[in-house]
Design an enzyme around this catalytic site. Structure first.
Site, PDB file in Angstrom:
ATOM      1  N   GLY A 183      66.692  20.746  14.677  1.00  0.00           N
ATOM      2  CA  GLY A 183      65.470  20.843  15.468  1.00  0.00           C
ATOM      3  C   GLY A 183      64.652  19.588  15.301  1.00  0.00           C
TER       4      GLY A 183
ATOM      5  N   ASP B 166      53.002  30.055  10.615  1.00  0.00           N
ATOM      6  CA  ASP B 166      53.923  29.919  11.751  1.00  0.00           C
ATOM      7  C   ASP B 166      54.813  31.154  11.837  1.00  0.00           C
ATOM      8  OD1 ASP B 166      54.988  28.697  13.987  1.00  0.00           O
ATOM      9  OD2 ASP B 166      56.456  27.509  12.867  1.00  0.00           O
TER      10      ASP B 166
END
Length: 301
Positions: A28, A145
């Site tokens: 990512g 998150d």
């Protein structure tokens, strides 16, 4: 300009410390994850995460800090991975090695019928994922998150398909000092998290606290339970924030359609708490228990 991921590529068969690279599992914006085995030991596989040493964000350092604290506080290991190793290849990258797990909530939801879990599964997952949030808070960290991609189930080979794990602590923040006192909020805090699941505090650049993690958890569970969030097609953070505020204050049923009615009672519990207050986890668990009883009663009729 090369990305961080392009800078850190480990070929299959190469070695990183005492670990042999078997294959890449994914990558990512912040680095890559590889399947590895310890040299000379072929029975157990692990996940190795790498991050460029020059990465200005340095998210891996926070991940390691959280898992080291988890390791020290043995009481809270029920929903966390084992940190098997950590290290640095000077001038190149930092790495950490941890327990290998199964599919994420995000992948499980996308493969499910109607993009949602069954009601019973959703409520069961809600409890375990909230336990992970509570455990993290109990060692003095906020996650910041919370989202489906940062939770997984265990592996079938380990007979842990019903066990939930919390992942990715790169955005975490330590809110409690070593003596147990709480850090004062900053006057202004930058956006941390993922727009779709971020609490309202993020949208107004206010310092996050424990109840904000639970707000993100609630958005995640609405999506797991009903299959969608009403702002799913919006991309601008200000528009998403305005929609969340409207759902929370004026149109709660717009958010909670298709969910147990007990979900509607969670926001009032959170809103009672102030910045420094510990959330009423027990009250939320009791609501989830009531929701499960109601679901089981409907199924049996």
């Amino acid at each position: 300009m090369a990305t961080i991921c392009e800078l850190v590529q480990l070929p299959v068969g190469s070695e990183c410390g005492r670990w042999t690279i078997l294959k890449k599992l994914g990558e990512g914006a912040f680095g890559a994850v590889y399947l590895v085995k310890e040299k000379g030991k072929n029975d157990v596989e692990y996940a190795l995460k790498v991050e460029a040493e020059a990465d200005p964000l340095g998210l891996l350092k926070m991940e390691v800090a959280v898992l080291l604290e988890v390791k020290k506080q043995k009481i809270v290991r029920r929903h966390f991975l084992e940190l098997a190793d950590k290290g640095n290849l000077p001038g190149k990258f930092n790495y950490m090695v941890m327990t290998l797990v199964g599919k994420s909530f995000q992948d499980l939801r996308k493969s499910a019928q109607y993009n949602k879990f069954s009601m019973g599964t959703a409520i069961s997952v809600a409890r375990q994922s909230l336990e992970a949030v509570e455990d993290l808070h109990n060692i003095g960290f906020l996650h910041r998150d919370i989202k489906p991609g940062n939770y997984t189930i265990g592996r079938k080979e380990m007979h842990e398909l019903r066990k939930v794990y919390m992942l990715d602590f790169g955005m975490a923040r330590k809110f409690a000092r070593e003596d147990g006192t709480l850090r004062n909020p900053r006057a202004r805090a930058g956006f941390r998290g993922t727009v779709k699941y971020a609490p309202l505090a993020c949208h107004i650049q206010r310092e996050q606290c424990r109840k904000d993690d639970i707000e993100s958890w609630l958005y995640m569970m609405v999506e797991m339970t009903s299959g969608r969030l009403p702002w799913r097609n919006l991309t601008e953070p200000n528009d998403v924030g305005a929609f969340k505020k409207e759902c929370k204050t004026l149109r709660p049923r717009c958010l909670f359609g298709g969910c147990p009615r007990e979900y509607l009672e969670i926001f009032p519990i959170l809103d009672k708490g102030k910045f420094f207050d510990a959330p009423e986890y027990t009250a939320i668990y009791e609501l989830l228990e009531r929701a499960m009883v109601s679901t089981n009663r409907r199924v049996s009729l």
